[in-house]
Write a protein that holds these residues in place. Structure first.
Motif, PDB file in Angstrom:
ATOM      1  N   ARG A  27       0.853  -1.186   0.000  1.00  0.00           N
ATOM      2  CA  ARG A  27       0.000   0.000   0.000  1.00  0.00           C
ATOM      3  C   ARG A  27       0.891   1.237   0.000  1.00  0.00           C
ATOM      4  O   ARG A  27       1.375   1.660   1.036  1.00  0.00           O
ATOM      5  N   ASP A  28       1.087   1.784  -1.155  1.00  0.00           N
ATOM      6  CA  ASP A  28       1.867   3.003  -1.280  1.00  0.00           C
ATOM      7  C   ASP A  28       0.966   4.055  -1.892  1.00  0.00           C
ATOM      8  O   ASP A  28       0.581   3.957  -3.045  1.00  0.00           O
ATOM      9  N   SER A  29       0.610   5.041  -1.116  1.00  0.00           N
ATOM     10  CA  SER A  29      -0.315   6.048  -1.604  1.00  0.00           C
ATOM     11  C   SER A  29       0.410   7.273  -2.141  1.00  0.00           C
ATOM     12  O   SER A  29      -0.218   8.285  -2.403  1.00  0.00           O
ATOM     13  N   SER A  30       1.718   7.173  -2.289  1.00  0.00           N
ATOM     14  CA  SER A  30       2.448   8.335  -2.777  1.00  0.00           C
ATOM     15  C   SER A  30       2.126   8.597  -4.243  1.00  0.00           C
ATOM     16  O   SER A  30       1.753   7.699  -4.994  1.00  0.00           O
ATOM     17  N   ARG A  31       2.275   9.848  -4.622  1.00  0.00           N
ATOM     18  CA  ARG A  31       1.952  10.246  -5.988  1.00  0.00           C
ATOM     19  C   ARG A  31       2.957   9.691  -6.986  1.00  0.00           C
ATOM     20  O   ARG A  31       2.662   9.585  -8.166  1.00  0.00           O
ATOM     21  N   THR A  32       4.127   9.338  -6.512  1.00  0.00           N
ATOM     22  CA  THR A  32       5.200   8.936  -7.424  1.00  0.00           C
ATOM     23  C   THR A  32       5.350   7.424  -7.539  1.00  0.00           C
ATOM     24  O   THR A  32       6.372   6.954  -8.022  1.00  0.00           O
ATOM     25  N   ARG A  33       4.352   6.691  -7.127  1.00  0.00           N
ATOM     26  CA  ARG A  33       4.482   5.228  -7.136  1.00  0.00           C
ATOM     27  C   ARG A  33       4.737   4.689  -8.540  1.00  0.00           C
ATOM     28  O   ARG A  33       5.637   3.869  -8.743  1.00  0.00           O
ATOM     29  N   THR A  34       3.969   5.133  -9.511  1.00  0.00           N
ATOM     30  CA  THR A  34       4.163   4.614 -10.870  1.00  0.00           C
ATOM     31  C   THR A  34       5.501   5.072 -11.439  1.00  0.00           C
ATOM     32  O   THR A  34       6.160   4.306 -12.135  1.00  0.00           O
ATOM     33  N   LEU A  35       5.902   6.303 -11.134  1.00  0.00           N
ATOM     34  CA  LEU A  35       7.210   6.777 -11.599  1.00  0.00           C
ATOM     35  C   LEU A  35       8.323   5.932 -10.996  1.00  0.00           C
ATOM     36  O   LEU A  35       9.254   5.524 -11.700  1.00  0.00           O
ATOM     37  N   ARG A  36       8.228   5.653  -9.691  1.00  0.00           N
ATOM     38  CA  ARG A  36       9.243   4.817  -9.045  1.00  0.00           C
ATOM     39  C   ARG A  36       9.259   3.407  -9.621  1.00  0.00           C
ATOM     40  O   ARG A  36      10.324   2.802  -9.784  1.00  0.00           O
ATOM     41  N   LEU A  37       8.077   2.882  -9.930  1.00  0.00           N
ATOM     42  CA  LEU A  37       8.002   1.552 -10.530  1.00  0.00           C
ATOM     43  C   LEU A  37       8.737   1.525 -11.867  1.00  0.00           C
ATOM     44  O   LEU A  37       9.533   0.621 -12.131  1.00  0.00           O
ATOM     45  N   TRP A  38       8.491   2.531 -12.704  1.00  0.00           N
ATOM     46  CA  TRP A  38       9.151   2.578 -14.011  1.00  0.00           C
ATOM     47  C   TRP A  38      10.651   2.814 -13.871  1.00  0.00           C
ATOM     48  O   TRP A  38      11.448   2.238 -14.638  1.00  0.00           O
ATOM     49  N   VAL A  75      17.811   8.068  -8.559  1.00  0.00           N
ATOM     50  CA  VAL A  75      16.651   8.952  -8.641  1.00  0.00           C
ATOM     51  C   VAL A  75      15.472   8.318  -7.906  1.00  0.00           C
ATOM     52  O   VAL A  75      14.760   8.977  -7.137  1.00  0.00           O
ATOM     53  N   GLU A  76      15.244   7.029  -8.122  1.00  0.00           N
ATOM     54  CA  GLU A  76      14.155   6.324  -7.432  1.00  0.00           C
ATOM     55  C   GLU A  76      14.383   6.333  -5.928  1.00  0.00           C
ATOM     56  O   GLU A  76      13.459   6.551  -5.150  1.00  0.00           O
ATOM     57  N   LEU A  77      15.613   6.115  -5.509  1.00  0.00           N
ATOM     58  CA  LEU A  77      15.949   6.131  -4.089  1.00  0.00           C
ATOM     59  C   LEU A  77      15.687   7.509  -3.486  1.00  0.00           C
ATOM     60  O   LEU A  77      15.121   7.617  -2.398  1.00  0.00           O
ATOM     61  N   PHE A  78      16.065   8.563  -4.187  1.00  0.00           N
ATOM     62  CA  PHE A  78      15.818   9.924  -3.725  1.00  0.00           C
ATOM     63  C   PHE A  78      14.322  10.161  -3.553  1.00  0.00           C
ATOM     64  O   PHE A  78      13.889  10.711  -2.538  1.00  0.00           O
ATOM     65  N   LEU A  79      13.516   9.724  -4.522  1.00  0.00           N
ATOM     66  CA  LEU A  79      12.066   9.898  -4.425  1.00  0.00           C
ATOM     67  C   LEU A  79      11.476   9.128  -3.253  1.00  0.00           C
ATOM     68  O   LEU A  79      10.576   9.589  -2.567  1.00  0.00           O
ATOM     69  N   ARG A  80      11.998   7.928  -3.017  1.00  0.00           N
ATOM     70  CA  ARG A  80      11.473   7.099  -1.928  1.00  0.00           C
ATOM     71  C   ARG A  80      11.876   7.656  -0.565  1.00  0.00           C
ATOM     72  O   ARG A  80      11.061   7.707   0.356  1.00  0.00           O
ATOM     73  N   ILE A  81      13.119   8.064  -0.415  1.00  0.00           N
ATOM     74  CA  ILE A  81      13.591   8.540   0.886  1.00  0.00           C
ATOM     75  C   ILE A  81      12.909   9.845   1.275  1.00  0.00           C
ATOM     76  O   ILE A  81      12.465  10.008   2.418  1.00  0.00           O
ATOM     77  N   PHE A  82      12.807  10.768   0.334  1.00  0.00           N
ATOM     78  CA  PHE A  82      12.245  12.073   0.652  1.00  0.00           C
ATOM     79  C   PHE A  82      10.736  12.134   0.444  1.00  0.00           C
ATOM     80  O   PHE A  82      10.134  13.178   0.631  1.00  0.00           O
ATOM     81  N   LYS A  83      10.129  11.005   0.059  1.00  0.00           N
ATOM     82  CA  LYS A  83       8.667  10.882  -0.081  1.00  0.00           C
ATOM     83  C   LYS A  83       8.085  12.018  -0.911  1.00  0.00           C
ATOM     84  O   LYS A  83       7.116  12.662  -0.527  1.00  0.00           O
ATOM     85  N   ILE A  84       8.687  12.234  -2.043  1.00  0.00           N
ATOM     86  CA  ILE A  84       8.224  13.296  -2.953  1.00  0.00           C
ATOM     87  C   ILE A  84       7.034  12.790  -3.738  1.00  0.00           C
ATOM     88  O   ILE A  84       6.954  11.695  -4.147  1.00  0.00           O
TER      89      ILE A  84
END
Length: 84
Positions: A27-38, A75-84
């Motif tokens: 359950r990841d409700s962040s806006r960037t989930r699909t971006l992180r997946l790609w 980039v994915e790690l940065f998005l995940r850590i800072f919950k952007i």
């Protein structure tokens, strides 16, 4: 202390522990989930391609392919850590 007392203490301790939810669906409700997946998919494809090139073709070209794929992972790690 009898065996029944030990079993009772263990049962009480297990009842007081919070339940773990590791088996729940992701359950990841962040806006960037699909971006992180790609970004993860691009990283994995790049890593596999880099390893293939390393063992079959050229070490220098493989090094650059792996570096580029690592950029996607960072980039994915940065998005995940800072919950952007």
């Amino acid at each position: 202390m009898t065996e029944e007392d030990i079993k009772k203490n263990v049962d009480e301790a297990m009842a007081n522990r919070p339940k773990r939810h590791n088996l729940e669906p992701f359950r990841d409700s962040s806006r960037t989930r699909t971006l992180r997946l790609w970004l993860n998919i691009i990283f994995m494809v790049g890593a596999i391609a880099g390893l293939f090139v390393y063992f079959k073709v050229d070490h220098d070209m493989a090094k650059w392919i792996l570096i580029v794929s690592l950029v996607f992972k960072f980039v994915e790690l940065f998005l995940r850590i800072f919950k952007i």
